[in-house]
Write a protein that holds these residues in place. Structure first.
Motif, short mmCIF file in Angstrom:
data_model
loop_
_atom_site.label_atom_id
_atom_site.label_comp_id
_atom_site.label_asym_id
_atom_site.label_seq_id
_atom_site.Cartn_x
_atom_site.Cartn_y
_atom_site.Cartn_z
N GLN A 257 9.81 0.85 6.62
CA GLN A 257 8.86 0.93 6.11
C GLN A 257 8.67 1.13 4.45
O GLN A 257 7.91 0.87 3.64
CB GLN A 257 7.65 1.93 6.82
N CYS A 273 0.81 0.79 6.28
CA CYS A 273 1.42 -0.38 7.32
C CYS A 273 0.39 -1.58 7.25
O CYS A 273 0.66 -2.71 7.29
CB CYS A 273 1.96 0.06 8.65
N THR A 277 0.66 -5.18 6.01
CA THR A 277 0.30 -6.46 6.62
C THR A 277 -0.53 -7.39 5.80
O THR A 277 -0.09 -8.59 5.82
CB THR A 277 -0.31 -5.84 8.01
N THR A 301 -0.50 -1.45 14.08
CA THR A 301 1.01 -1.31 13.76
C THR A 301 1.44 -0.23 15.17
O THR A 301 0.87 0.72 15.53
CB THR A 301 1.20 -0.29 12.67
N TYR A 347 7.19 -1.94 14.40
CA TYR A 347 8.54 -1.64 13.96
C TYR A 347 9.28 -0.86 14.84
O TYR A 347 8.87 -0.05 15.80
CB TYR A 347 7.93 -0.35 12.68
#
Length: 445
Positions: A257, A273, A277, A301, A347
């Motif tokens: 990240q 996040c 995207t 996420t 993730y």
């Protein structure tokens, strides 16, 4: 077609469309001799039937041919409703045609009865208002419409997903969660009706092709003109949505990240996040993604530990105890929340404890698990009715869902109908359930 007294040529699509355009801004009562519906509680299909009979002047039928066969036009009417923000959204899916389990395995998408049916439609959109008689619904739009060319790859993918289940002898396992834009919705007088399928002795529920309500909202809302479409490169014209999205994400798989934030110049924030995207998809940080809007998909996420377990369960907004007590599951916000389609951006935990982007997938709760959600909802509903809103539904009591506090602290309460105020609570999806579902979904990708 008995339209001698009606001012259009049934063989000329332009004449029909021009005649239909007169409806915009009016009601059927104003534009025809349609009588008031005798029983205002009998509403499903009432507007469409009255439109066909009293405005276009042809007998209601279940013929599989287009309504205006000589002109190659299929008439479809569908209701809109207004949100609290004053925006129009689709009230329901747009049903297109019944699925013939016996003949559909012999079709290709390009030669399908469905594609022929929807090649060109005369679409009439009206505002549903429960206090009004259907002949008094305001007509917001009437005109020619066909599925946009850029949506056909996903429509085709959805069609093939459903038909493959029929070909494999598993029509009984078809679910609305299988697809994004086009769905095979149940279509029968009651839930006990079944039809034979060609490659199995197990009967299946009758189903019809339909465009999902989320897709119709995407089509209908003018606000979506402000959203951005994912740009397709040469050779990507036929890619279904998830393949297109994965292709955009693949160059970044394995990046942390922190690395992505530096790469895309994104500052630290709770929605970092989500901003990443959008930027990966080539969309502005604050823009809506048109493909996701049409699919009704919410980007989410998800951080997975090394064992595949999410670091957090998914929570929904805190519920009102009074609303929970009186609202059946079928009409509840919770049921709608369970049926939400997600784009999971995943993730995974690395050896050093950081999280790296690893995959993307669409996920929607399977129909059979929505019934587990019903059990959780109704268990909590019984607690409230018994004056025990303080009692939750534990994750050990339900495979998919549970209830737990969602307030700032124990003093953050809400009133309940039959007892002292209780701590705010909300429904959650279980972490173990999400681990299982994400693993199964990624296996299928």
């Amino acid at each position: 077609m008995a339209c001698v007294d009606f001012a259009y040529d049934p063989t000329d699509p332009n004449s029909i469309i021009e005649y239909a355009k007169r409806l915009e801004g009016h009601t059927l009562r104003e534009m025809s001799n349609a009588p008031e519906l005798p029983d205002p509680t009998v509403r499903r299909g009432a507007f469409g039937n009255a439109l066909e009979k009293y405005y276009f002047g042809y007998a209601i039928n279940s013929d599989s041919a287009p309504d205006f066969a000589e002109a190659g036009l299929e008439l479809k009417s569908t209701p809109l409703k207004k949100t609290k923000k004053g925006e129009f959204v689709a009230k329901e899916r747009l049903v297109l045609s019944m699925i013939d389990y016996m003949s559909v395995p012999d079709e290709t998408f390009e030669t399908s009865h469905l594609l022929d049916k929807v090649r060109r439609m005369l679409l009439v959109l009206y505002q549903y208002e429960p206090e009004k008689n259907p002949v008094d619904y305001a007509i917001e739009f009437a005109g020619s419409w066909s599925i946009p060319e850029e949506d056909l790859p996903q429509i085709k993918k959805d069609w093939e997903t459903v038909v493959e289940k029929v070909r494999s002898g598993h029509a009984e396992d078809i679910s609305g969660s299988d697809t994004l834009y086009l769905e095979a919705c149940t279509k029968a007088a009651n839930s006990s009706v079944r039809r034979a399928q060609p490659f199995s002795d197990v009967p299946a529920k009758p189903r019809a092709w339909a465009l999902k309500a989320s897709y119709m909202t995407g089509i209908e809302q003018q606000e979506l003109e402000k959203s951005k479409r994912i740009k397709r490169k040469k050779g990507e014209e036929e890619l279904p949505i998830i393949e297109l999205i994965r292709k955009r994400f693949e160059p970044y798989f394995g990046m942390s990240q922190e690395r992505l934030m530096t790469l895309f110049n994104v500052s630290a924030s709770k929605n970092a996040c989500a901003r990443i995207t959008n930027l990966i998809l080539g969309i502005g940080e604050k823009d809506k993604v048109k493909e996701l809007e049409k699919a009704g998909a919410k980007p989410k996420t998800i951080r997975l530990h090394k064992d595949g377990r999410p670091d957090q369960a998914i929570s929904f907004p805190a519920f009102d105890y009074f609303e929970l007590e009186k609202t059946p599951f079928e009409d509840s916000d919770f049921k709608a929340q369970l049926e939400q389609l997600y784009l999971f951006v995943i993730y995974r935990e690395q050896d050093d404890g950081t999280y790296a982007l690893s995959d993307v997938c669409f996920w929607q709760m399977p129909d059979k698990d929505v019934e587990e959600g019903r059990r959780c909802y109704e268990a909590m509903q019984r607690n409230v009715r018994n004056g025990r809103a303080d009692i939750t539904v534990k994750s050990s009591e339900n495979r998919c869902c549970h209830v737990r506090p969602h307030g700032r602290n124990a003093a953050d309460t809400r009133p309940q109908p039959h007892g002292e105020p209780a701590t705010k609570k909300c429904f959650w999806l279980n972490q173990g359930y999400l681990k299982e579902q994400i693993a199964q979904t990624l296996e299928r990708c």
